[in-house]
Motif scaffolding. Structure first.
Motif, PDB file in Angstrom:
ATOM      1  N   ALA A 145       0.827  -1.212   0.000  1.00 20.72           N
ATOM      2  CA  ALA A 145       0.000   0.000   0.000  1.00 20.72           C
ATOM      3  C   ALA A 145       0.858   1.258   0.000  1.00 20.72           C
ATOM      4  O   ALA A 145       0.651   2.175  -0.807  1.00 20.72           O
ATOM      5  CB  ALA A 145      -0.930  -0.009   1.213  1.00 20.72           C
ATOM      6  N   VAL A 146       1.840   1.304   0.884  1.00 22.24           N
ATOM      7  CA  VAL A 146       2.727   2.476   0.947  1.00 22.24           C
ATOM      8  C   VAL A 146       3.538   2.595  -0.346  1.00 22.24           C
ATOM      9  O   VAL A 146       3.759   3.699  -0.854  1.00 22.24           O
ATOM     10  CB  VAL A 146       3.657   2.358   2.178  1.00 22.24           C
ATOM     11  N   GLY A 147       3.973   1.457  -0.888  1.00 21.49           N
ATOM     12  CA  GLY A 147       4.723   1.492  -2.147  1.00 21.49           C
ATOM     13  C   GLY A 147       3.889   2.020  -3.300  1.00 21.49           C
ATOM     14  O   GLY A 147       4.357   2.831  -4.111  1.00 21.49           O
ATOM     15  N   LEU A 148       2.624   1.603  -3.396  1.00 19.53           N
ATOM     16  CA  LEU A 148       1.745   2.077  -4.463  1.00 19.53           C
ATOM     17  C   LEU A 148       1.490   3.574  -4.350  1.00 19.53           C
ATOM     18  O   LEU A 148       1.509   4.304  -5.351  1.00 19.53           O
ATOM     19  CB  LEU A 148       0.419   1.314  -4.416  1.00 19.53           C
ATOM     20  N   ILE A 149       1.252   4.037  -3.125  1.00 19.91           N
ATOM     21  CA  ILE A 149       0.988   5.467  -2.939  1.00 19.91           C
ATOM     22  C   ILE A 149       2.236   6.284  -3.248  1.00 19.91           C
ATOM     23  O   ILE A 149       2.163   7.356  -3.870  1.00 19.91           O
ATOM     24  CB  ILE A 149       0.505   5.730  -1.501  1.00 19.91           C
ATOM     25  N   LEU A 150       3.385   5.775  -2.824  1.00 21.55           N
ATOM     26  CA  LEU A 150       4.637   6.499  -3.088  1.00 21.55           C
ATOM     27  C   LEU A 150       4.897   6.619  -4.582  1.00 21.55           C
ATOM     28  O   LEU A 150       5.297   7.691  -5.068  1.00 21.55           O
ATOM     29  CB  LEU A 150       5.803   5.776  -2.400  1.00 21.55           C
ATOM     30  N   MET A 151       4.677   5.549  -5.334  1.00 25.72           N
ATOM     31  CA  MET A 151       4.942   5.574  -6.771  1.00 25.72           C
ATOM     32  C   MET A 151       3.900   6.366  -7.553  1.00 25.72           C
ATOM     33  O   MET A 151       4.064   6.580  -8.756  1.00 25.72           O
ATOM     34  CB  MET A 151       5.003   4.141  -7.314  1.00 25.72           C
ATOM     35  N   SER A 152       2.824   6.778  -6.890  1.00 24.20           N
ATOM     36  CA  SER A 152       1.811   7.587  -7.567  1.00 24.20           C
ATOM     37  C   SER A 152       1.877   9.060  -7.177  1.00 24.20           C
ATOM     38  O   SER A 152       1.000   9.834  -7.576  1.00 24.20           O
ATOM     39  CB  SER A 152       0.412   7.039  -7.246  1.00 24.20           C
ATOM     40  N   MET A 153       2.903   9.439  -6.419  1.00 27.72           N
ATOM     41  CA  MET A 153       3.037  10.842  -6.029  1.00 27.72           C
ATOM     42  C   MET A 153       3.339  11.716  -7.243  1.00 27.72           C
ATOM     43  O   MET A 153       3.960  11.260  -8.216  1.00 27.72           O
ATOM     44  CB  MET A 153       4.154  10.990  -4.990  1.00 27.72           C
ATOM     45  N   PRO A 154       2.905  12.987  -7.238  1.00 30.54           N
ATOM     46  CA  PRO A 154       3.127  13.865  -8.401  1.00 30.54           C
ATOM     47  C   PRO A 154       4.600  14.079  -8.736  1.00 30.54           C
ATOM     48  O   PRO A 154       4.937  14.344  -9.890  1.00 30.54           O
ATOM     49  CB  PRO A 154       2.462  15.187  -7.969  1.00 30.54           C
ATOM     50  N   CYS A 155       5.474  13.972  -7.736  1.00 29.95           N
ATOM     51  CA  CYS A 155       6.894  14.226  -7.976  1.00 29.95           C
ATOM     52  C   CYS A 155       7.617  13.024  -8.575  1.00 29.95           C
ATOM     53  O   CYS A 155       8.804  13.104  -8.884  1.00 29.95           O
ATOM     54  CB  CYS A 155       7.578  14.640  -6.670  1.00 29.95           C
ATOM     55  N   ILE A 156       6.932  11.894  -8.723  1.00 26.92           N
ATOM     56  CA  ILE A 156       7.550  10.677  -9.261  1.00 26.92           C
ATOM     57  C   ILE A 156       6.866  10.330 -10.572  1.00 26.92           C
ATOM     58  O   ILE A 156       5.632  10.262 -10.645  1.00 26.92           O
ATOM     59  CB  ILE A 156       7.447   9.510  -8.262  1.00 26.92           C
ATOM     60  N   SER A 157       7.671  10.101 -11.598  1.00 28.02           N
ATOM     61  CA  SER A 157       7.133   9.774 -12.917  1.00 28.02           C
ATOM     62  C   SER A 157       7.829   8.524 -13.449  1.00 28.02           C
ATOM     63  O   SER A 157       9.046   8.418 -13.409  1.00 28.02           O
ATOM     64  CB  SER A 157       7.338  10.945 -13.885  1.00 28.02           C
TER      65      SER A 157
END
Length: 217
Positions: free
Chosen positions: A95-107
């Motif tokens: 869950a934390v990994g999915l949210i982290l990889m969907s942050m606006p600063c990460i592409s």
């Protein structure tokens, strides 16, 4: 910008909530038990601590725990607490990994925003499931311990579990709502662009037809 800040706040709350769930799962100071009044037990150094994994005796200079290894003989509230807290701790990682990889600063390459929104919503839902597991355990365990052993008070691990559950609920709700709203706005923007493009093409087609007729005359 506001949506990004809310999503970041949701991620931080979710991460702190996950840490709280892990700490509560790994420790045994859920409830403090006593055969007499709490003040009397403190004077007599006969306090006990109970958790999902062990029963402990607390006295001056002594902290001795006996592991609860008889799985089939354990009460239902202890077995359920073990299972749900482990499930919640495991769900927190993806869950934390999915949210982290969907942050606006990460592409991730040329990934569309809709894919990031779907990933973020999935992570938020997993966080909410983790919070539900923590809520059931931190409410049922002290009730079961009180019915089994009588007088007691809440321990450090239980407070950490409550805090972790609250943070997980808030964080998961923020992430899910922000991602769903962003996905909806993106969908409407795409439709607006499509219809405006279709509408802008009609006058040009009509003018081309009129020009062809005048040339023919």
């Amino acid at each position: 910008m506001a949506n990004s800040c809310l999503q970041l706040s949701g991620f931080l709350m979710s991460f702190l909530g996950w840490l709280g769930i892990i700490i509560a799962t790994a420790t045994n100071d859920w409830v403090t038990t006593c055969k007499y009044g709490m003040n009397t037990c403190k004077k007599m150094d006969e306090l006990g601590a109970k958790g999902p994994w062990a029963d402990c005796v607390i006295s001056t200079g002594l902290y001795h725990c006996v592991s609860l290894t008889q799985i089939l003989d354990l009460p239902a509230y202890i077995q359920t607490t073990r299972a749900l807290m482990i499930i919640g701790s495991i769900l927190g990682l993806p869950a934390v990994g999915l949210i982290l990889m969907s942050m606006p600063c990460i592409s991730l390459g040329n990934e569309p925003q809709s894919s990031k929104d779907k990933r973020s919503i999935l992570g938020g839902v997993l966080i909410l499931i983790m919070a539900l597991c923590g809520m059931v355990c931190t409410v049922w365990f002290p009730i079961g311990a009180h019915q089994e052993q009588g007088l007691m008070s809440f321990g450090f691990s239980l407070y950490v579990g409550w805090v972790g559950t609250a943070f997980s609920l808030l964080g998961g709700s923020l992430v899910t709502c922000c991602s769903a709203e962003s996905s909806s706005l993106s969908y409407h923007d795409n439709n607006r662009f499509y219809y405006s493009k279709q509408g802008g093409g009609n006058p040009q087609t009509a003018s081309s037809t009129n020009h062809a007729k005048s040339a023919h005359v």
